[in-house]
Design an enzyme around this catalytic site. Structure first.
Site, short mmCIF file in Angstrom:
data_model
loop_
_atom_site.label_atom_id
_atom_site.label_comp_id
_atom_site.label_asym_id
_atom_site.label_seq_id
_atom_site.Cartn_x
_atom_site.Cartn_y
_atom_site.Cartn_z
N SER A 114 86.94 -8.04 -81.27
CA SER A 114 85.77 -8.09 -80.38
C SER A 114 84.64 -7.30 -81.01
O SER A 114 84.87 -6.36 -81.80
CB SER A 114 86.12 -7.50 -79.02
N TYR A 140 89.28 0.67 -75.25
CA TYR A 140 89.22 -0.74 -75.62
C TYR A 140 88.65 -0.90 -77.02
O TYR A 140 89.16 -1.66 -77.85
CB TYR A 140 88.36 -1.52 -74.61
#
Length: 259
Positions: A114, A140
């Site tokens: 990501s 994350y």
């Protein structure tokens, strides 16, 4: 991939949901070779069971599972849940499937990362937030950095086995991934459909343009530019995510944790 005639196995936590998806894929493609297998990447026993049941060459492995911005949680081993799910689970799975991938002699691993890797490098001295205040986005971010570093390390170690690995940013797609943050926050004009979001994964899994290429990070079906600071639109890839020393250190730390 089903449209192209591939035999596809969906490895999922929720087998009932997986079966519905498999039926939809068969209905829309006519491909009957769509299978469903149970796999929970936070359960080391489930990973071992899946690996033990796999008994044929594996041509393409897409490590696509993920959780995002969770409230603070840890596994029974004490591992931060996002790092455990997004990285360690995939690491253990891929390590266990190495021989099946090598049996193909030209296998590809697709590691779904990501642009959030720009939120944080791997904080090796405190991966699991034992000392830092927990931040769901930093957690994350470092798990997504780990996805890129895994592709770098796996390619370096397994290239002679005919195995390459690349990482990618799929884009902003409205899915259950955003359930812990109140839904997708990206503006509508920058969002992608699931099909558009899958495009870069399919490119890396199947295109002859990336044959023999590994250890890189892609976005929008192109190799990303290395940037020296976070961009306003989060495009590009941070140098620390492609650093071979970081990749080697993460590999060794992952082996240590899983031992």
């Amino acid at each position: 991939m089903a449209h192209a005639g591939a035999e596809v196995t969906l490895a999922v936590r929720n087998v009932d949901a997986g079966a519905k998806t498999a039926a939809d894929i068969t209905a829309t493609t006519g491909n009957q070779n769509i299978h469903v297998a149970e796999l929970d990447l936070t359960d080391r026993g489930a990973i071992a069971k899946f690996i033990a049941a796999w008994n044929e060459p594996l041509h393409i492995l897409v490590n696509n599972a993920g959780v995002m911005a969770l409230p603070e949680q840890h596994t029974p081993e004490g591992w931060e849940m996002q790092f455990a799910t997004n990285h360690l689970g995939h690491f253990a799975l891929t390590l266990g499937l190495h021989d099946a991938l090598a049996a193909d002699s030209a296998a590809r691993i697709v590691s779904v990362s990501s642009s959030a890797h720009m939120f944080s490098p791997i904080v090796f001295d405190d991966i699991h937030f034992a000392f830092r205040p927990y931040d769901p986005w930093l957690a994350y971010g470092q798990s997504k950095t780990a996805n890129v570093l895994f592709a770098v390390a796996a390619t370096g170690r397994w290239f002679r086995d005919g195995i390459t690995a690349n990482a990618l940013m799929p884009g902003a797609i409205a899915t259950n991934l955003q359930r812990h943050v109140g839904g997708i926050q990206t503006s509508a004009e920058l969002q992608k459909t699931p099909e558009q979001g899958a495009a870069t994964s399919i490119l890396l899994a199947t295109s002859p343009l990336v044959e023999g290429i590994g250890g890189r990070y892609f976005e929008d079906c192109n190799e990303a530019t290395i940037v020296t600071q976070r961009t306003k639109d989060y495009s590009g890839v941070a140098p620390y995510a492609l650093d071979p020393n970081n990749a080697d250190r993460l590999w060794e730390e992952s082996l240590r944790l899983l031992a």
